[in-house]
Scaffold this motif. Structure first.
Motif, PDB file in Angstrom:
ATOM      1  N   SER A  25      54.505  20.027  46.094  1.00  0.00           N
ATOM      2  CA  SER A  25      54.510  19.120  47.225  1.00  0.00           C
ATOM      3  C   SER A  25      53.927  17.771  46.807  1.00  0.00           C
ATOM      4  O   SER A  25      52.761  17.682  46.454  1.00  0.00           O
ATOM      5  CB  SER A  25      53.688  19.711  48.367  1.00  0.00           C
TER       6      SER A  25
ATOM      7  N   THR B  18      54.835  13.260  47.459  1.00  0.00           N
ATOM      8  CA  THR B  18      55.684  12.312  48.170  1.00  0.00           C
ATOM      9  C   THR B  18      56.883  11.963  47.301  1.00  0.00           C
ATOM     10  O   THR B  18      56.750  11.608  46.137  1.00  0.00           O
ATOM     11  CB  THR B  18      54.901  11.039  48.525  1.00  0.00           C
ATOM     12  N   ILE B  19      58.043  12.076  47.877  1.00  0.00           N
ATOM     13  CA  ILE B  19      59.298  11.763  47.205  1.00  0.00           C
ATOM     14  C   ILE B  19      59.607  10.289  47.448  1.00  0.00           C
ATOM     15  O   ILE B  19      59.413   9.774  48.547  1.00  0.00           O
ATOM     16  CB  ILE B  19      60.426  12.650  47.761  1.00  0.00           C
TER      17      ILE B  19
ATOM     18  N   THR C 157      60.862  15.905  55.614  1.00  0.00           N
ATOM     19  CA  THR C 157      60.034  15.658  54.450  1.00  0.00           C
ATOM     20  C   THR C 157      59.586  14.204  54.421  1.00  0.00           C
ATOM     21  O   THR C 157      60.392  13.295  54.609  1.00  0.00           O
ATOM     22  CB  THR C 157      60.832  15.976  53.169  1.00  0.00           C
TER      23      THR C 157
ATOM     24  N   PHE D 201      58.886  10.813  52.812  1.00  0.00           N
ATOM     25  CA  PHE D 201      59.431  10.152  51.629  1.00  0.00           C
ATOM     26  C   PHE D 201      59.303   8.651  51.754  1.00  0.00           C
ATOM     27  O   PHE D 201      59.203   8.109  52.844  1.00  0.00           O
ATOM     28  CB  PHE D 201      60.889  10.553  51.373  1.00  0.00           C
TER      29      PHE D 201
ATOM     30  N   ASP E  48      60.164  12.613  42.243  1.00  0.00           N
ATOM     31  CA  ASP E  48      59.448  13.694  42.914  1.00  0.00           C
ATOM     32  C   ASP E  48      58.474  14.279  41.900  1.00  0.00           C
ATOM     33  O   ASP E  48      58.830  15.174  41.129  1.00  0.00           O
ATOM     34  CB  ASP E  48      60.432  14.749  43.413  1.00  0.00           C
TER      35      ASP E  48
ATOM     36  N   LEU F 225      67.771  18.308  46.008  1.00  0.00           N
ATOM     37  CA  LEU F 225      67.118  18.424  47.316  1.00  0.00           C
ATOM     38  C   LEU F 225      67.595  19.665  48.058  1.00  0.00           C
ATOM     39  O   LEU F 225      66.806  20.343  48.721  1.00  0.00           O
ATOM     40  CB  LEU F 225      67.365  17.164  48.151  1.00  0.00           C
TER      41      LEU F 225
ATOM     42  N   LYS G 169      65.773  22.508  46.532  1.00  0.00           N
ATOM     43  CA  LYS G 169      64.351  22.403  46.852  1.00  0.00           C
ATOM     44  C   LYS G 169      64.055  22.901  48.264  1.00  0.00           C
ATOM     45  O   LYS G 169      63.060  23.577  48.500  1.00  0.00           O
ATOM     46  CB  LYS G 169      63.884  20.955  46.690  1.00  0.00           C
TER      47      LYS G 169
END
Length: 171
Positions: free
Chosen positions: A25, A27-28, A51, A53, A87, A102, A105
């Motif tokens: 985990s 921040t994307i 999510t 981002f 990521d 993604l 994921k």
């Protein structure tokens, strides 16, 4: 709302809390020009999965394009291009590679078997072909003259596609 950064301004959506040992985990960040374009499918996946981002949007003008050309090789990307996704230690370019990552994921990849996943890949690519042909038509200076022929071909293509989908879970 989602994170949007234009020259440093940021806004976030809430963190989904999704995490696994394979996908830590963090921040994307997704970076693309300040238009929907090729990054939009990945943004939709990130919003859908709720999510957090960073949406790093580059100003779409010639000066910024020249700057991007100069800086893109310094970002540690294997194939420097836009869009790109960061990521943690993962750095990905190319729209489909980003979307597939993604999808895996966040557990959004359909199919229990390799055959089912292949059929999904084929459907995805067929939709891209349809989208590309439509884009060509929209940019054709002879749009009105070509439209009827396009629609006739599209009807035939969609009939084949409908038969393909009718055999699977999307019927």
């Amino acid at each position: 709302g989602y994170q949007r950064r234009v020259r440093g301004t940021e806004r976030c959506c809430s963190d989904s809390g999704l995490d696994s040992p394979h996908f830590p985990s963090m921040t994307i960040t997704i970076c693309y020009w300040g238009i929907r374009g090729r990054a939009e499918p990945a943004r939709h996946i990130l919003r859908y999965s709720e999510t957090e981002f960073v949406n790093d949007e580059l100003e779409p003008n010639m000066d910024r394009y020249k700057q991007w050309q100069e800086e893109k090789h310094s970002l540690g990307l294997d194939l420097p291009n836009l869009p790109y996704l960061l990521d943690g230690d993962i750095k990905i370019t190319q729209t489909l590679a980003i979307c597939r990552y993604l999808g895996r994921k966040f557990g959004l990849v359909p199919g229990e078997s390799e055959t089912e996943r292949i059929r999904c890949d084929m459907a995805e690519q067929e939709m891209i072909d349809i989208k590309d042909k439509f884009g060509q038509l929209c940019n054709d200076p002879e749009f009105e003259a070509e439209k009827a022929d396009y629609l006739t071909k599209l009807d035939k293509k969609l009939a084949v596609f409908d038969a393909f989908l009718g055999e699977g879970p999307f019927a």
